[in-house]
Design a protein around this motif. Structure first.
Motif, short mmCIF file in Angstrom:
data_model
loop_
_atom_site.label_atom_id
_atom_site.label_comp_id
_atom_site.label_asym_id
_atom_site.label_seq_id
_atom_site.Cartn_x
_atom_site.Cartn_y
_atom_site.Cartn_z
N ARG A 185 47.11 11.63 28.98
CA ARG A 185 46.15 12.14 30.13
C ARG A 185 46.65 13.68 29.93
NH1 ARG A 185 47.27 7.59 33.24
NH2 ARG A 185 45.43 6.41 33.76
N VAL A 190 44.84 21.51 19.39
CA VAL A 190 43.62 22.34 19.93
C VAL A 190 43.02 23.11 18.76
CG1 VAL A 190 42.93 24.38 21.13
CG2 VAL A 190 44.37 22.73 22.26
N LEU A 233 54.01 12.75 20.97
CA LEU A 233 52.71 13.07 21.46
C LEU A 233 52.28 14.38 21.42
CD1 LEU A 233 51.61 11.22 24.30
CD2 LEU A 233 52.18 13.09 25.55
N ASP A 234 51.13 14.57 21.00
CA ASP A 234 50.68 15.71 20.50
C ASP A 234 49.21 16.06 20.87
OD1 ASP A 234 50.20 18.00 19.10
OD2 ASP A 234 50.69 17.21 16.94
N LEU A 235 49.15 17.01 21.78
CA LEU A 235 47.74 17.49 22.13
C LEU A 235 47.54 18.39 21.12
CD1 LEU A 235 45.66 16.91 24.32
CD2 LEU A 235 46.53 18.72 25.55
N ALA A 290 58.26 9.18 30.11
CA ALA A 290 56.96 9.52 29.25
C ALA A 290 57.17 10.72 28.61
CB ALA A 290 55.90 9.64 30.32
N PHE A 291 56.57 10.62 27.41
CA PHE A 291 56.56 11.90 26.28
C PHE A 291 55.53 13.09 27.15
CE2 PHE A 291 58.07 10.06 22.03
CZ PHE A 291 59.34 9.77 22.91
N THR A 292 55.67 14.15 26.92
CA THR A 292 54.99 15.35 27.32
C THR A 292 54.41 16.16 26.14
OG1 THR A 292 56.50 16.66 28.18
CG2 THR A 292 55.46 15.01 29.74
N ASP A 293 53.60 16.93 26.40
CA ASP A 293 53.20 17.92 25.43
C ASP A 293 52.27 19.04 26.03
OD1 ASP A 293 53.07 19.69 23.02
OD2 ASP A 293 51.17 18.39 22.29
N ARG A 294 52.34 20.34 25.32
CA ARG A 294 51.58 21.50 26.18
C ARG A 294 51.07 22.38 24.97
NH1 ARG A 294 54.54 25.05 30.57
NH2 ARG A 294 54.10 23.17 31.71
N ALA A 295 49.68 22.40 25.34
CA ALA A 295 48.96 23.59 24.59
C ALA A 295 48.30 24.67 25.33
CB ALA A 295 47.79 22.81 23.60
N VAL A 296 48.60 25.70 24.87
CA VAL A 296 48.17 26.77 25.67
C VAL A 296 47.14 27.65 24.63
CG1 VAL A 296 48.83 29.15 26.55
CG2 VAL A 296 50.33 27.15 26.97
N ARG A 302 46.14 26.58 29.78
CA ARG A 302 47.16 25.69 29.74
C ARG A 302 46.66 24.23 29.86
NH1 ARG A 302 51.82 25.97 33.85
NH2 ARG A 302 50.70 24.40 34.83
N LEU A 303 46.96 23.40 28.67
CA LEU A 303 46.62 22.11 28.73
C LEU A 303 48.18 21.15 28.71
CD1 LEU A 303 44.01 22.14 26.05
CD2 LEU A 303 43.84 22.26 28.51
N ASP A 304 48.33 20.56 29.85
CA ASP A 304 49.49 19.78 29.98
C ASP A 304 49.19 18.30 29.94
OD1 ASP A 304 51.56 21.73 30.59
OD2 ASP A 304 50.39 22.09 32.48
N ALA A 305 49.82 17.77 28.67
CA ALA A 305 49.55 16.28 28.37
C ALA A 305 50.69 15.58 28.79
CB ALA A 305 48.97 16.43 26.93
N MET A 306 50.56 14.15 29.02
CA MET A 306 51.45 13.21 29.67
C MET A 306 51.04 12.00 28.86
SD MET A 306 53.45 12.33 33.17
CE MET A 306 54.13 13.92 33.03
N GLN A 307 52.13 11.20 28.50
CA GLN A 307 51.77 9.94 27.96
C GLN A 307 51.34 8.98 28.87
OE1 GLN A 307 55.40 8.12 26.38
NE2 GLN A 307 54.65 6.27 26.07
N LEU A 354 54.30 20.39 19.00
CA LEU A 354 54.89 20.36 20.56
C LEU A 354 54.82 22.08 21.00
CD1 LEU A 354 56.36 18.44 22.43
CD2 LEU A 354 58.57 19.20 21.63
N ASP A 355 54.18 21.90 22.30
CA ASP A 355 54.21 23.20 23.06
C ASP A 355 53.83 24.40 22.28
OD1 ASP A 355 54.91 21.66 25.05
OD2 ASP A 355 57.20 22.20 25.03
N THR A 356 52.55 24.14 21.60
CA THR A 356 51.80 25.40 20.69
C THR A 356 51.17 26.15 21.58
OG1 THR A 356 50.24 23.86 20.36
CG2 THR A 356 52.38 24.15 18.75
#
Lengths: 198, 277
Positions: free
Chosen positions: A104, A63, A59-61, B26-32, A189-194, A69-71
């Motif tokens: 989301r 920007v 899962l990759d959000l 579920a998988f998760t990811d975070r961007a700041v 902070r943008l938190d994404a979930m599958q 992951l968690d960048t």
């Protein structure tokens, strides 16, 4: 004769039945107790299918194209130095789903530093930041889009992206105590979930 | 019947479990996204205002220069002038406010003419709450009128009309009903006079000299008239022109009232009364 005959026939047939009943019951019991039949004596075989190269998706959000992951991604153009009440800065960040599943995401904003409590942040989904304003007072704004509430979920399917305009302002009503502050920052902070359901 | 609640609860649980995403799996990811450093500007204290007194009205005028806000050329959007009774501390009185529109004159007047020394400061404002105040400027308005003297007719004279006219001739020269001086450090702006007669016989109604004759005074008394003035060292000489032998003739009390005002409209009024018998 007839009397014997009459009496002899039934006596001969009833004895046969009585003789057959026990073995039949025994056979039925055996069948019932061992329905598999004679497996101890059957031949067997087995075949295996090996799956090669299986791996998990990610899962990759991302920007502004920066994934992982968690960048953390820096947008120094969001900052303004020497802000006075009424000034604002705005920038567009592109939020993309570059992973392998629909997701989301929701946004949370924190402000820090001496100026942090006075800063006001707006997020406009689908909005675009206007051009840099280099005349004073500097007022930059977002054009288009809809105001995104804190924590509001935004679905972004795999391969899709959304523009997010971020506007940071020092309101006209900023208290006098916030003059001359030298530290202040905004963190988005943008938190994404599958997405696990269609 | 006793099993119904349990059945309902189990069904509800099943339905709920079926609707909820398998979030635990579920998988998760975070961007700041970080902004860099924001800083705020500050307001410079306005320069100490200049305070002067307005010629004519005598009001106190406070003027100042624009006050910078931040480091990028912004200036205060409005100003307030505060008046204090002391050099430090004390509760201010708001005198006036000015919105700093383009081309606006950064000055205003305190028309209250307070006595004694007052201390004026300018408070600059920006936005709804930012402010910065200047140091105070002490100022004492001139509230004192000119020094005025009446040379003739000399106050308290009692005697004949002829002697009075001779005294006028000696003190004021020919064709004068009165004269004197007025002086003020700031300058005398004008001298005005009124000449009244209260006859001692016949109709004793108060009368006013209108430049040609005595007429019965109206309800508001006698209208004042401008005296002729000429500059002398330290002030002015004033003079009421007229033929003394036509004015100081009947018996009665003649009163000359002279009012001089300095350039700040501070008045001084003196009277001189003489009796012709």
């Amino acid at each position: 004769m007839s009397g014997r005959h009459r009496s002899a026939a039934p006596g001969r047939g009833g004895g046969l039945v009585r003789r057959l009943v026990p073995p039949v019951l025994a056979l039925a019991a055996a069948v019932a107790l061992f329905p598999g039949g004679g497996t101890l004596a059957a031949w067997t075989d087995r075949a295996s299918v090996a799956a090669e190269g299986m791996s998990t998706g990610r899962l990759d959000l991302a920007v502004d194209g920066a994934g992982g992951l968690d960048t953390t991604h820096a947008r120094p153009d969001l900052a303004l130095q020497g802000m006075v009440p009424g000034e604002s800065s705005a920038a567009t960040v592109v939020v993309a789903n570059t992973g392998d599943a629909d997701l989301r995401w929701s946004a949370g904003v924190t402000t820090d530093g001496g100026l942090g409590p006075a800063l006001e942040v707006e997020l406009w989904l689908g909005g675009r930041a206007g051009p840099d304003d280099t005349t004073y007072p500097r007022t930059e704004s977002c054009t288009g889009g809809v105001r995104l509430a804190p924590g509001e979920a935004v679905r972004t399917d795999r391969g899709a992206s959304r523009d997010l305009c971020v506007r940071v302002s020092l309101p006209v009503a900023t208290d006098d105590a916030f003059q001359g502050r030298t530290t202040g920052s905004v963190s988005l902070r943008l938190d994404a979930m599958q997405v696990t359901t269609p | 019947m006793t099993r119904a609640p349990h059945v309902v609860a189990l069904v509800a649980l099943a339905v709920w479990l079926g609707q909820v995403d398998g979030t635990s799996a579920a998988f998760t990811d975070r961007a700041v996204v970080t902004s860099g450093t924001h800083t705020s500007g500050s307001m410079a204290a306005p320069a100490v205002p200049t305070v002067t007194q307005v010629r004519g009205s005598g009001a106190t005028r406070v003027a100042w220069t624009a006050s910078a806000v931040g480091d990028h050329g912004a200036t205060a959007t409005s100003y307030e002038v505060q008046r204090y009774d002391a050099a430090t501390g004390a509760t201010p009185t708001a005198v006036c406010s000015v919105t700093a529109d383009p081309g606006a004159t950064l000055a205003c007047e305190d028309g209250t003419r307070p006595s004694g020394t007052r201390h004026y400061a300018v408070r600059a404002r920006f936005g709804a709450s930012w402010r910065a105040e200047s140091s105070r400027r002490a100022f004492a308005a001139d509230l004192t009128g000119p020094d005025v003297t009446v040379t003739q007719p000399e106050n308290g004279y009692r005697g004949s009309a002829a002697d009075l006219r001779r005294a006028l001739d000696r003190g004021c020269g020919a064709d004068a009903l009165g004269c004197g001086s007025a002086a003020d450090p700031a300058g005398v702006e004008a001298v005005r006079w009124v000449l009244e007669l209260r006859p001692s016989a016949g109709n004793r109604a108060l009368r006013c000299w209108d430049g040609a004759s005595f007429v019965v005074a109206g309800a508001s008394g006698c209208a004042d008239r401008a005296a002729a003035t000429s500059a002398v060292s330290g002030g002015l000489r004033w003079r009421i022109p007229g033929a003394a032998n036509e004015v100081y003739r009947d018996r009665g009390t003649y009163t000359v009232t002279v009012t001089a005002r300095d350039v700040f409209a501070n008045p001084t009024t003196v009277t001189s009364a003489v009796t012709v018998n």
